[in-house]
Enzyme design. Structure first.
Site, PDB file in Angstrom:
ATOM      1  CB  ALA A   1      -0.909   0.007   1.230  1.00  0.00           C
TER       2      ALA A   1
ATOM      3  CD  GLU B   1      -5.296  -7.630   3.219  1.00  0.00           C
ATOM      4  OE1 GLU B   1      -5.639  -7.812   4.396  1.00  0.00           O
ATOM      5  OE2 GLU B   1      -4.993  -6.505   2.763  1.00  0.00           O
TER       6      GLU B   1
ATOM      7  CD  GLU C   1      -0.733  -6.794   6.040  1.00  0.00           C
ATOM      8  OE1 GLU C   1      -1.455  -6.693   5.037  1.00  0.00           O
ATOM      9  OE2 GLU C   1      -0.158  -7.857   6.349  1.00  0.00           O
TER      10      GLU C   1
ATOM     11  N   GLY D   1      -1.764  -5.793   1.056  1.00  0.00           N
ATOM     12  CA  GLY D   1      -2.960  -5.510   0.290  1.00  0.00           C
ATOM     13  C   GLY D   1      -2.976  -6.225  -1.051  1.00  0.00           C
TER      14      GLY D   1
END
Length: 328
Positions: free
Chosen positions: A136, A182, A202, A179
């Site tokens: 991200a 995901e 993360e 991300g």
């Protein structure tokens, strides 16, 4: 902490996120296009492209949906012999496709357009040779507060990919971290290039996955491997991801996207309405008990007999010919 499968790329000076932050900031920032409701709205979006797409091995030449339909962070095209496959390529190569707010909004716009296009039967989502999406844009989220996240529904825009009724295939080359991992897991099928890497790092940034990383990954690979990946931040290779059940097939980097398109073409050649029922039934297996899922499956199975495509499909089988589905 060393990462599995290779050293981390150098993020200094890139203006992008470290590998694998949770999804990019969707509740902050400005200047991104507002989502519309139909393909026609694409023509009004971002009339100036930041940089032309750079071709990379395995990504076929992209043909725009409309000559004036430009995006800043993605490129869209129709592929396949019958132009029945929607192709979306994440296009922030200098930032390794870091998932900023603008990219997610554009992705949602393109997904909606393909969803509403009756000619499109399946969608392929891909990135670049080095990264599907490496994480991200931390600058968009580092100053968020709890109040900002909770009141603004931070990351809620991500749900659209998971709600698309048409099948979506992720073609993952390079990094799919945080991300990006995901995002891939929201797709229905995941194909990977030989050098792909998956991870949820993360924890190394002082946070946890926020767009399904702890939930979808557990359902895909089980508790133990998910715990290891989430708690250490380590990555796994494409080969390990396939063995664990996260990836269905692995291909050479240069043929990955074409293989995904071929799979999408095969899916798109079937009845779209029946395909949607099949996807709904499989997805229900993650939400229901076995007894509940079997009941839903039976109801959807019965429902196919109300379609013209079921009659055509079975008649074609008996007559030993190819079915001519009308999506009715």
């Amino acid at each position: 902490m060393p990462a599995v499968g290779g050293a981390s790329p150098d993020w200094r000076g890139r203006g992008a996120a470290p590998l694998g932050c949770a999804s990019a900031g969707l509740a902050s920032g400005s200047g991104a296009p507002r989502p519309g409701s139909a393909m026609a709205t694409l023509r009004a979006l971002l009339p100036r492209v930041r940089a032309p797409l750079r071709a990379w091995p395995g990504c076929p030449a992209l043909r725009s949906l409309a000559s004036s339909a430009h995006f800043e962070h993605i490129v869209v095209a129709k592929k396949g012999k019958s132009s029945n496959v929607g192709l979306i390529q994440l296009n922030r190569p200098k930032a390794l496709n870091a998932l900023c707010k603008g990219l997610i909004l554009e992705l949602n716009q393109a997904l909606q357009a393909f969803e509403e296009d009756p000619a499109v039967g399946a969608i392929v989502l891909t990135g670049g040779e080095k990264a599907f999406a490496a994480g991200a844009d931390i600058k968009e989220m580092q100053n968020q507060t709890f109040q900002d996240c909770y009141s603004g529904g931070f990351l809620s825009h991500w749900d659209q990919l998971a709600r698309v009724r048409k099948p979506v295939i992720a073609a993952v080359n390079g990094y799919a971290l945080g991300g990006g991992c995901e995002l891939a897991m929201m797709c229905d099928i995941v194909y990977a290039g030989e050098k792909a890497q998956f991870g949820q790092p993360e924890i190394l940034l002082g946070t946890i996955p926020g767009a399904g990383g702890t939930q979808r990954l557990t359902r895909a690979v089980g508790k133990s491997l998910t715990m290891e990946m989430v708690l250490t931040g380590d990555r796994i290779s494409a080969q390990d991801a396939k063995q664990a059940g996260l990836v269905s097939k692995i291909f050479p980097v240069e043929t990955l996207v074409e293989e995904a398109i071929q799979c999408a073409e095969k899916i798109a050649s079937n009845s779209k309405i029946v395909t949607a029922m099949a996807k709904e039934s499989v997805n229900a297996a993650f939400e229901m008990t076995l007894a509940e899922g079997l009941k839903l499956e039976k109801k959807l199975f019965y429902s196919t007999f109300a379609t013209e495509d079921q009659k055509e499909g079975m008649t074609a089988f008996v007559e030993k010919r190819k079915a001519n589905f009308k999506d009715q």
